[in-house]
Scaffold this active site. Structure first.
Site, PDB file in Angstrom:
ATOM      1  N   LYS A  78       0.841  -1.195   0.000  1.00 37.16           N
ATOM      2  CA  LYS A  78       0.000   0.000   0.000  1.00 37.16           C
ATOM      3  C   LYS A  78       0.881   1.252   0.000  1.00 37.16           C
ATOM      4  O   LYS A  78       2.019   1.203   0.484  1.00 37.16           O
ATOM      5  CB  LYS A  78      -0.836   0.042   1.291  1.00 37.16           C
ATOM      6  CG  LYS A  78      -2.020  -0.909   1.320  1.00 37.16           C
ATOM      7  CD  LYS A  78      -2.787  -0.761   2.624  1.00 37.16           C
ATOM      8  CE  LYS A  78      -3.947  -1.735   2.711  1.00 37.16           C
ATOM      9  NZ  LYS A  78      -4.970  -1.542   1.684  1.00 37.16           N
ATOM     10  N   ARG A 117     -10.435 -11.251   1.839  1.00 36.64           N
ATOM     11  CA  ARG A 117     -11.330 -12.240   1.236  1.00 36.64           C
ATOM     12  C   ARG A 117     -10.703 -13.640   1.222  1.00 36.64           C
ATOM     13  O   ARG A 117     -11.411 -14.630   1.227  1.00 36.64           O
ATOM     14  CB  ARG A 117     -11.755 -11.785  -0.171  1.00 36.64           C
ATOM     15  CG  ARG A 117     -10.655 -11.682  -1.179  1.00 36.64           C
ATOM     16  CD  ARG A 117     -11.045 -10.834  -2.393  1.00 36.64           C
ATOM     17  NE  ARG A 117     -11.009  -9.408  -2.092  1.00 36.64           N
ATOM     18  CZ  ARG A 117     -11.322  -8.451  -2.958  1.00 36.64           C
ATOM     19  NH1 ARG A 117     -11.729  -8.757  -4.178  1.00 36.64           N
ATOM     20  NH2 ARG A 117     -11.259  -7.181  -2.615  1.00 36.64           N
TER      21      ARG A 117
HETATM   22  N1  BES Z   1      -8.146  -3.636   4.428  1.00 34.01           N
HETATM   23  C1  BES Z   1      -8.310  -3.185   3.104  1.00 34.01           C
HETATM   24  C2  BES Z   1      -9.585  -2.379   2.894  1.00 34.01           C
HETATM   25  C3  BES Z   1      -9.661  -1.053   3.592  1.00 34.01           C
HETATM   26  C4  BES Z   1      -9.248   0.102   2.951  1.00 34.01           C
HETATM   27  C5  BES Z   1     -10.198  -0.960   4.855  1.00 34.01           C
HETATM   28  C6  BES Z   1      -9.353   1.325   3.599  1.00 34.01           C
HETATM   29  C7  BES Z   1     -10.290   0.260   5.512  1.00 34.01           C
HETATM   30  C8  BES Z   1      -9.870   1.403   4.879  1.00 34.01           C
HETATM   31  C9  BES Z   1      -8.342  -4.377   2.162  1.00 34.01           C
HETATM   32  O1  BES Z   1      -7.595  -5.476   2.543  1.00 34.01           O
HETATM   33  C10 BES Z   1      -7.802  -3.917   0.860  1.00 34.01           C
HETATM   34  O2  BES Z   1      -6.646  -3.583   0.817  1.00 34.01           O
HETATM   35  N2  BES Z   1      -8.616  -3.923  -0.177  1.00 34.01           N
HETATM   36  C11 BES Z   1      -8.199  -3.507  -1.464  1.00 34.01           C
HETATM   37  C12 BES Z   1      -8.734  -4.481  -2.468  1.00 34.01           C
HETATM   38  C13 BES Z   1      -8.145  -4.333  -3.844  1.00 34.01           C
HETATM   39  C14 BES Z   1      -6.673  -4.664  -3.832  1.00 34.01           C
HETATM   40  C15 BES Z   1      -8.894  -5.256  -4.768  1.00 34.01           C
HETATM   41  C16 BES Z   1      -8.736  -2.103  -1.697  1.00 34.01           C
HETATM   42  O3  BES Z   1      -9.825  -1.789  -1.218  1.00 34.01           O
HETATM   43  O4  BES Z   1      -8.049  -1.323  -2.312  1.00 34.01           O
HETATM   44 MN    MN Z   2      -5.562  -5.306   1.916  1.00 36.86          MN
END
Ligand code: BES
Ligand code: MN
Ligand code: ZN
Length: 504
Positions: free
Chosen positions: A284, A358
């Site tokens: 990230k 997921r």
């Molecule tokens: N934990 C994150 C989602 C999230 C983002 C929660 C911001 C709280 C605040 C999740 O694991 C994630 O990173 N999701 C990705 C999915 C994508 C890579 C398909 C996302 O939302 O960008």
């Molecule tokens: Mn994630």
């Protein structure tokens, strides 16, 4: 926080803060009289509109009151439970800032408020007490106070020790019932918030398991922890893949609360327990990455909910399932493009290692269905940033293959104040998560990110007809800029308990 419901005169309580709630309607008629009785001039009301949560603190008045602070608390029009809850949060937060320990609230108007809101007195009291827990919550266990300039200035914010609620004797019993209920919800939410606020170096998968074991011992329900070896034996390939880059072994915790009498239903609650989500190899961006300590909020709300169900003695068999790990990059971490085999045997192409939630939920969902065949499966997870784009920070996304279940959860959201909004689960979205090399891909491209995540989860419930997924990425954590008390919110506990009450 001790909550004491009393019929006696508030003067005899000797509180540091006396709270007088007013609705904007009452303000015109009653407030002047009430203030005159305690020695204040009506002029103090000049700028007070009694909007929900509005607070004016007064000093002085008649001699009998001069030692206490008097707070006028607005409850809006006095028509909604949300306004009432908001008022509680607001004054309790102020009470902590003022370092008051003993607070008394004049709830003489409860019967009138109950009639106006169409809510039971017990419900109103419960919401108020819950709001007081929420507003007075502070997370300061990691502050040493060593750098505070003023010595003995109460480095750590003091807790609200005692809350007195003065009610008319006609509603006393109901108010006591409500207070006991609110106290349980409030303290289970507090436990959830504490877990969410603990950073990644203070809360690993093993700590989540331990918190569950401790709670189970204290409140009389069974907890089983599967450690890495057992998780390997079970073949939970999703959880193991996410854990690959970590120094800390994963855990899979099963909480099992059975009521004393016959259970009205068997319900499985699955919560995402990612103790820190760096994104893994699909790292990230660093901005706000620290907030990803909150990626175990779903797990925290499942733990809070099971504990609350046990403490309330709800007549349902509730099974909480918590897959937990952090998601780290490193030379042993899973890589984009990897194909893994989940507990169900379904293979997954890991298009993006940041779509890790997921993967661990997939194993837990299949396990819940296979092992318990529950009447209902609900999972709750900080699953997608896309859900925040759709619904913002106050509202959770709701996905369900059952209209009735969706409606029940929606109603529980309206009542508890933890709002959810339903999103679609049409099969046309399956197109986006097709994989050339595996059964399914864990990413679905730019559009409808929260929906494709839900469609992915749906593959792992083995045709179960009564499943709901709640995406709490938005409401689980209040960031510094939100203006609220910053940090974990405990979102989900109040919502899920309210929903479970349908089965009583
Ligand atoms: N934990 C994150 C989602 C999230 C983002 C929660 C911001 C709280 C605040 C999740 O694991 C994630 O990173 N999701 C990705 C999915 C994508 C890579 C398909 C996302 O939302 O960008
Ligand atoms: Mn994630
Ligand atoms: Zn995540």
């Amino acid at each position: 926080m001790k909550v004491i419901v009393t019929k006696s005169d508030l003067q005899s309580v000797a509180a540091d803060l006396l709270v007088l709630p007013f609705s904007s309607v009452e303000l015109k008629k009653e407030a002047g009289k009430a203030l005159a009785a305690i020695g204040f001039d009506v002029k103090v009301l000049k700028d007070f509109k009694a909007e929900a949560g509005e607070l004016v603190v007064l000093y002085g008045g008649k001699v009998e009151y001069s030692s206490v602070r008097i707070a006028l608390l607005g409850i809006g029009e006095g028509k909604t439970i949300d306004d009432w809850r908001k008022a509680a949060v607001s004054f309790a937060s102020k009470a902590v800032d003022l370092k008051t320990e003993k607070v008394a609230v004049d709830c003489s108007g409860l019967a009138v408020l109950a009639a106006a809101t169409g809510q039971a007195v017990a419900t109103l009291v419960a919401a108020f007490v819950e709001g007081c827990f929420s507003g007075s919550y502070r997370f300061d266990r990691l502050k040493s106070g060593k750098l505070d300039k003023k010595k003995n200035s109460g480095e750590k914010s003091r807790e609200l020790a005692e809350l007195f609620l003065r009610v008319d004797s006609s509603v006393f019993d109901e108010a006591e019932k409500g207070a006991a209920y609110g106290k349980i919800i409030g303290s289970c939410q507090k436990m959830a918030k504490d877990m969410v606020n603990l950073p990644g170096n203070h809360l690993h998968a093993g700590d989540i398991a331990k918190a569950a074991v401790d709670s189970g011992k204290k409140y009389g329900y069974d907890v089983t922890v599967f450690h890495k070896k057992e998780i390997e034996t079970l073949g939970m390939g999703g959880l193991l893949a996410v854990n690959k880059g970590s120094h800390h072994p994963p855990t899979f915790t099963v909480l099992d609360y059975k009521p004393k009498g016959k259970a009205r239903a068997v319900i499985a609650l699955v919560g995402k327990g990612v103790t820190f989500d760096s994104g893994g190899i699909s790292l990230k961006p660093s901005e706000n990455m620290a907030e990803m300590k909150s990626d175990m909020s779903g797990a925290a709300s499942v733990l809070g909910t099971v504990e609350a169900a046990a403490r309330l003695g709800l007549p349902v068999h509730v099974i909480g399932l918590i897959p937990a790990t952090d998601n780290m990059p490193g030379s042993t971490a899973q890589q984009p493009g990897d194909v893994i085999t989940t507990y169900s045997g379904i293979t997954v192409e890991v298009g993006n290692t940041d779509a890790e939630g997921r993967l661990i939920l997939a194993d837990a969902l299949s396990y819940a269905k296979e092992k318990y065949n529950p009447e209902v499966i609900v999972d709750i997870a900080t699953l997608t940033g896309a859900c925040i784009v759709s619904l913002g920070y106050a509202v959770a996304g709701l996905f369900s293959n059952s209209d009735k279940l969706a409606d029940n959860i929606f109603q529980a959201g309206q009542q508890s104040g933890e709002k959810v909004w339903r999103m679609p689960l049409w099969d046309l979205y399956d197109e986006q998560i097709k994989s050339d090399v595996a059964d399914v891909n864990n990413t679905g491209g730019r559009g409808a990110g929260s929906v494709t995540a839900a469609k992915f989860l749906e593959k792992f419930i083995d045709g179960h007809k009564n499943w709901a997924h709640i995406d709490i990425a938005g409401p689980s954590f209040a960031s510094k800029s939100s203006g609220k008390v910053n940090g974990g919110t405990g979102f989900g506990v109040s919502l899920l308990v309210e929903w479970l009450k349908n089965y009583s």
